[in-house]
Scaffold this active site. Structure first.
Site, PDB file in Angstrom:
ATOM      1  N   GLU A 290     -10.047  -0.024  -5.746  1.00 54.54           N
ATOM      2  CA  GLU A 290      -9.035  -0.762  -5.005  1.00 54.54           C
ATOM      3  C   GLU A 290      -9.567  -2.117  -4.561  1.00 54.54           C
ATOM      4  O   GLU A 290     -10.676  -2.215  -4.000  1.00 54.54           O
ATOM      5  CB  GLU A 290      -8.575   0.051  -3.787  1.00 54.54           C
ATOM      6  CG  GLU A 290      -7.318  -0.479  -3.144  1.00 54.54           C
ATOM      7  CD  GLU A 290      -6.706   0.525  -2.181  1.00 54.54           C
ATOM      8  OE1 GLU A 290      -5.763   0.127  -1.470  1.00 54.54           O
ATOM      9  OE2 GLU A 290      -7.152   1.684  -2.127  1.00 54.54           O
TER      10      GLU A 290
ATOM     11  N   CYS B 131       0.873  -1.181   0.000  1.00 51.90           N
ATOM     12  CA  CYS B 131       0.000   0.000   0.000  1.00 51.90           C
ATOM     13  C   CYS B 131       0.903   1.221   0.000  1.00 51.90           C
ATOM     14  O   CYS B 131       1.561   1.523   0.997  1.00 51.90           O
ATOM     15  CB  CYS B 131      -0.924   0.007   1.211  1.00 51.90           C
ATOM     16  SG  CYS B 131      -1.979   1.488   1.302  1.00 51.90           S
TER      17      CYS B 131
ATOM     18  N   CYS C 187      -4.670   6.030  -4.320  1.00 49.81           N
ATOM     19  CA  CYS C 187      -4.029   4.714  -4.244  1.00 49.81           C
ATOM     20  C   CYS C 187      -2.597   4.884  -4.723  1.00 49.81           C
ATOM     21  O   CYS C 187      -2.353   5.131  -5.911  1.00 49.81           O
ATOM     22  CB  CYS C 187      -4.776   3.699  -5.104  1.00 49.81           C
ATOM     23  SG  CYS C 187      -4.017   2.059  -5.126  1.00 49.81           S
TER      24      CYS C 187
ATOM     25  N   GLY D 268      -1.488   2.222  -7.145  1.00 52.68           N
ATOM     26  CA  GLY D 268      -2.173   2.456  -8.411  1.00 52.68           C
ATOM     27  C   GLY D 268      -1.518   3.563  -9.221  1.00 52.68           C
ATOM     28  O   GLY D 268      -1.368   3.454 -10.444  1.00 52.68           O
TER      29      GLY D 268
ATOM     30  N   HIS E  81      -2.176  -4.853 -10.557  1.00 54.23           N
ATOM     31  CA  HIS E  81      -2.936  -3.725 -11.098  1.00 54.23           C
ATOM     32  C   HIS E  81      -3.205  -3.937 -12.581  1.00 54.23           C
ATOM     33  O   HIS E  81      -2.327  -4.379 -13.328  1.00 54.23           O
ATOM     34  CB  HIS E  81      -2.164  -2.414 -10.924  1.00 54.23           C
ATOM     35  CG  HIS E  81      -2.143  -1.911  -9.515  1.00 54.23           C
ATOM     36  ND1 HIS E  81      -3.055  -0.994  -9.041  1.00 54.23           N
ATOM     37  CD2 HIS E  81      -1.338  -2.216  -8.473  1.00 54.23           C
ATOM     38  CE1 HIS E  81      -2.802  -0.745  -7.764  1.00 54.23           C
ATOM     39  NE2 HIS E  81      -1.761  -1.471  -7.402  1.00 54.23           N
TER      40      HIS E  81
END
Length: 268
Positions: free
Chosen positions: A198, A72, A207, A210, A149
């Site tokens: 997410e 994260c 994010c 991301g 992703h």
């Protein structure tokens, strides 16, 4: 009773628990109960800081649905602010180097991975421009930056039903571990607008992984040149990457308040 801190990175919010001196057993059910915004403390992700034999601290990450994930980016930026100094962080995605800045932190997020098995995908395919798509979306790219992703570059981000398509694509059988879904609009070679569905959390204000994955995919496709400013609903992140290197993410991190809680009271 245990001490926690509420923190956020561009509105992506966390409950951060320090277990270095007082261990806390964390289960999926307990993490889900703590993250509940009506009956718990409320957060997008629960972050558990612990000791490490390989780094300054370790970090575990639980989504709001209780699932544990490896990376994260926004939470990683909060850790040097939480600890009060530059830190090397042990995560399931590897060792991450995070340093304080005037407004937050800068993090070396490691090297991206592109092989289909590393994403992972259910079967072999090119991850630069995948021979697969959903409804009117263009063929996407896939990148693993510690978590999986998929990135769609669209002409008009406002015309995309991000909530409906994000929920659909996250659970697609092509992604055996589910996937984070990124909807990106290239503004120019240095600026990208991004909305992220997410995995395990839904639409989020920001994010970090991301933003990293999207910038890397854009650079890899020849659409952008680093450093890239990625604008999310919560604000901007600056992502720099060159092929063969590691990803550098820089952006804000904020401590909101500290509190105490009885973690056993969250058992369900």
């Amino acid at each position: 009773m245990g001490i926690f801190r509420k923190m956020h990175g561009l509105g992506n919010d966390f409950v951060v628990i320090d277990t270095r001196e007082s261990p806390v057993e964390m289960t999926e059910a307990r993490a889900r109960a703590i993250a509940d915004r009506h009956t718990g403390i409320g957060c997008d992700q629960l972050i558990v800081i612990g000791p490490s034999d390989r780094a300054d601290v370790s970090m575990r990450i639980f989504n709001a649905d209780g699932s544990e994930v490896a990376a994260c980016g926004n939470a990683t930026r909060c850790i040097p602010l939480f600890v009060g100094r530059d830190v090397l962080i042990e995560t399931q995605a590897g060792l991450l180097d995070a340093s304080l800045t005037d407004t937050g932190a800068s993090v070396d997020m490691g090297a991206p991975r592109f092989d289909w098995a590393a994403i992972p995908l259910a079967y072999a395919m090119d991850t630069l421009a995948m021979p697969a798509s959903w409804e009117d979306l263009p063929p996407p790219s896939c990148v693993n930056v510690g978590n999986p992703h998929v990135i769609f570059f669209v002409d008009d981000l406002d015309a995309v039903d991000t909530a409906r398509l994000g929920a659909l694509i996250e659970q697609d059988p092509l992604f055996p571990e589910r996937v984070n879904v990124n909807f990106a609009q290239l503004l120019d070679p240095r600026n990208i607008r991004l909305i992220v569905w997410e995995r395990g959390a839904g639409l989020t204000r920001a994010c970090g992984t991301g933003a990293c994955a999207t910038a890397v995919a854009a650079i890899r496709r020849g659409l952008a040149t680093g450093p890239v400013t990625v604008t999310l609903p919560g604000g901007d992140l600056v992502i720099d990457w060159a092929p063969g290197g590691t990803i550098r993410m820089t952006g804000p991190a904020t401590s909101v308040f500290a509190g105490e809680a009885d973690w056993e009271s969250f058992d369900v």
